[in-house]
Motif scaffolding. Structure first.
Motif, mmCIF file in Angstrom:
data_model
loop_
_atom_site.group_PDB
_atom_site.id
_atom_site.type_symbol
_atom_site.label_atom_id
_atom_site.label_comp_id
_atom_site.label_asym_id
_atom_site.label_seq_id
_atom_site.Cartn_x
_atom_site.Cartn_y
_atom_site.Cartn_z
ATOM 1 N N GLN A 4 -9.791 -9.096 6.533
ATOM 2 C CA GLN A 4 -10.272 -8.527 7.774
ATOM 3 C C GLN A 4 -11.394 -7.394 7.286
ATOM 4 O OE1 GLN A 4 -6.733 -6.429 8.770
ATOM 5 N NE2 GLN A 4 -5.759 -7.965 9.714
ATOM 6 N N MET A 5 -11.970 -7.346 6.186
ATOM 7 C CA MET A 5 -13.226 -6.814 5.823
ATOM 8 C C MET A 5 -14.378 -7.589 5.725
ATOM 9 S SD MET A 5 -13.793 -4.322 2.364
ATOM 10 C CE MET A 5 -13.666 -6.034 1.229
ATOM 11 N N THR A 6 -15.252 -7.192 6.578
ATOM 12 C CA THR A 6 -16.308 -8.123 6.583
ATOM 13 C C THR A 6 -17.844 -7.530 6.704
ATOM 14 O OG1 THR A 6 -16.401 -8.006 9.071
ATOM 15 C CG2 THR A 6 -15.388 -10.136 7.780
ATOM 16 N N LYS A 16 -11.079 -3.349 9.592
ATOM 17 C CA LYS A 16 -10.257 -3.311 10.877
ATOM 18 C C LYS A 16 -8.815 -2.419 10.649
ATOM 19 C CE LYS A 16 -8.003 -6.744 13.673
ATOM 20 N NZ LYS A 16 -7.771 -8.097 13.985
ATOM 21 N N ARG A 17 -8.493 -2.166 9.348
ATOM 22 C CA ARG A 17 -7.294 -1.625 9.052
ATOM 23 C C ARG A 17 -7.454 -0.101 9.648
ATOM 24 N NH1 ARG A 17 -4.563 -4.634 4.152
ATOM 25 N NH2 ARG A 17 -3.794 -6.310 5.315
ATOM 26 N N LEU A 18 -8.473 0.654 9.487
ATOM 27 C CA LEU A 18 -8.589 1.940 10.107
ATOM 28 C C LEU A 18 -8.185 1.967 11.413
ATOM 29 C CD1 LEU A 18 -11.923 3.272 8.542
ATOM 30 C CD2 LEU A 18 -9.657 3.672 7.958
ATOM 31 N N TYR A 71 -4.769 -1.179 0.445
ATOM 32 C CA TYR A 71 -4.363 -1.495 1.956
ATOM 33 C C TYR A 71 -5.440 -1.270 2.943
ATOM 34 C CZ TYR A 71 -1.780 -2.425 5.894
ATOM 35 O OH TYR A 71 -1.421 -2.972 7.334
ATOM 36 N N ILE A 72 -6.173 -0.374 3.041
ATOM 37 C CA ILE A 72 -7.223 -0.120 4.071
ATOM 38 C C ILE A 72 -8.215 -1.055 3.469
ATOM 39 C CG2 ILE A 72 -8.881 1.607 4.782
ATOM 40 C CD1 ILE A 72 -6.909 3.860 4.445
ATOM 41 N N LEU A 73 -8.512 -1.415 2.335
ATOM 42 C CA LEU A 73 -9.809 -1.950 2.042
ATOM 43 C C LEU A 73 -9.338 -3.541 1.995
ATOM 44 C CD1 LEU A 73 -11.299 0.060 -1.041
ATOM 45 C CD2 LEU A 73 -12.226 -0.350 1.446
ATOM 46 N N ASN A 74 -7.982 -3.831 2.464
ATOM 47 C CA ASN A 74 -7.353 -5.174 2.608
ATOM 48 C C ASN A 74 -7.463 -5.942 1.199
ATOM 49 O OD1 ASN A 74 -6.353 -6.972 4.476
ATOM 50 N ND2 ASN A 74 -8.246 -8.494 4.211
ATOM 51 N N ARG A 75 -7.266 -5.145 0.203
ATOM 52 C CA ARG A 75 -7.010 -5.773 -1.016
ATOM 53 C C ARG A 75 -5.683 -5.919 -1.458
ATOM 54 N NH1 ARG A 75 -11.009 -5.066 -4.962
ATOM 55 N NH2 ARG A 75 -9.538 -4.759 -6.662
ATOM 56 N N THR A 76 -4.620 -5.500 -0.385
ATOM 57 C CA THR A 76 -3.461 -5.771 -0.386
ATOM 58 C C THR A 76 -2.732 -5.822 0.667
ATOM 59 O OG1 THR A 76 -0.908 -5.122 -1.536
ATOM 60 C CG2 THR A 76 -2.589 -3.370 -0.930
ATOM 61 N N ASN A 77 -1.559 -6.542 0.876
ATOM 62 C CA ASN A 77 -0.755 -6.208 2.277
ATOM 63 C C ASN A 77 0.432 -5.527 2.624
ATOM 64 O OD1 ASN A 77 -2.582 -8.128 3.711
ATOM 65 N ND2 ASN A 77 -1.715 -9.963 2.706
ATOM 66 N N LYS A 78 0.532 -4.963 1.180
ATOM 67 C CA LYS A 78 1.510 -4.000 0.906
ATOM 68 C C LYS A 78 1.074 -2.675 1.550
ATOM 69 C CE LYS A 78 3.486 -6.033 -3.078
ATOM 70 N NZ LYS A 78 3.811 -6.133 -4.460
ATOM 71 N N ILE A 79 1.731 -1.933 2.776
ATOM 72 C CA ILE A 79 1.276 -0.989 3.419
ATOM 73 C C ILE A 79 1.893 0.214 2.730
ATOM 74 C CG2 ILE A 79 3.284 -0.893 5.061
ATOM 75 C CD1 ILE A 79 1.042 0.062 6.801
ATOM 76 N N ASN A 80 2.783 0.285 1.844
ATOM 77 C CA ASN A 80 3.213 1.352 1.218
ATOM 78 C C ASN A 80 2.645 1.684 0.062
ATOM 79 O OD1 ASN A 80 5.626 1.263 2.784
ATOM 80 N ND2 ASN A 80 6.712 0.094 1.310
ATOM 81 N N PRO A 81 2.249 2.983 -0.362
ATOM 82 C CA PRO A 81 1.367 3.506 -1.320
ATOM 83 C C PRO A 81 2.109 3.388 -2.538
ATOM 84 C CG PRO A 81 2.428 5.520 -0.331
ATOM 85 C CD PRO A 81 2.828 4.313 0.544
ATOM 86 N N TYR A 82 1.016 3.303 -3.640
ATOM 87 C CA TYR A 82 1.601 3.009 -5.043
ATOM 88 C C TYR A 82 2.565 4.298 -5.563
ATOM 89 C CZ TYR A 82 -2.051 -0.280 -5.194
ATOM 90 O OH TYR A 82 -2.874 -1.382 -4.817
#
Length: 87
Positions: A4-6, A16-18, A71-82
């Motif tokens: 989703q990051m283009t 897009k996630r923002l 998650y915001i950068l679309n590097r993972t689909n896991k929404i929970n933080p580390y």
């Protein structure tokens, strides 16, 4: 994985996630801009990819939404933080 990051012509990232996170939280761009200490027009440019978001703002938004910058950068689909155990 579909990204989703283009890039939008000028080499800026479209995050897009923002927008998705903001809408899911029921907030307006003006409210998020206020949290960042920015004008709504600047925040709008972050969402649309016309201006690169600064790292400190990205981290602040990840903390605010209780997610990770990955998650915001679309590097993972896991929404929970580390967890802090992984740091």
């Amino acid at each position: 994985m579909k990204t989703q990051m283009t890039n939008r012509g000028s080499g800026k990232m479209y995050l897009k996630r923002l927008k998705t996170l903001r809408i899911k939280a029921g907030l307006k761009q003006t409210e998020i801009a206020e949290i960042l200490g920015k004008q709504q027009t600047v925040y709008s440019r972050y969402e649309r990819g016309f201006q690169t978001i600064l790292l400190n703002f990205l981290v602040k938004l990840a903390d605010f939404y209780n997610t990770s910058t990955d998650y915001i950068l679309n590097r993972t689909n896991k929404i929970n933080p580390y967890s802090n155990d992984n740091i």
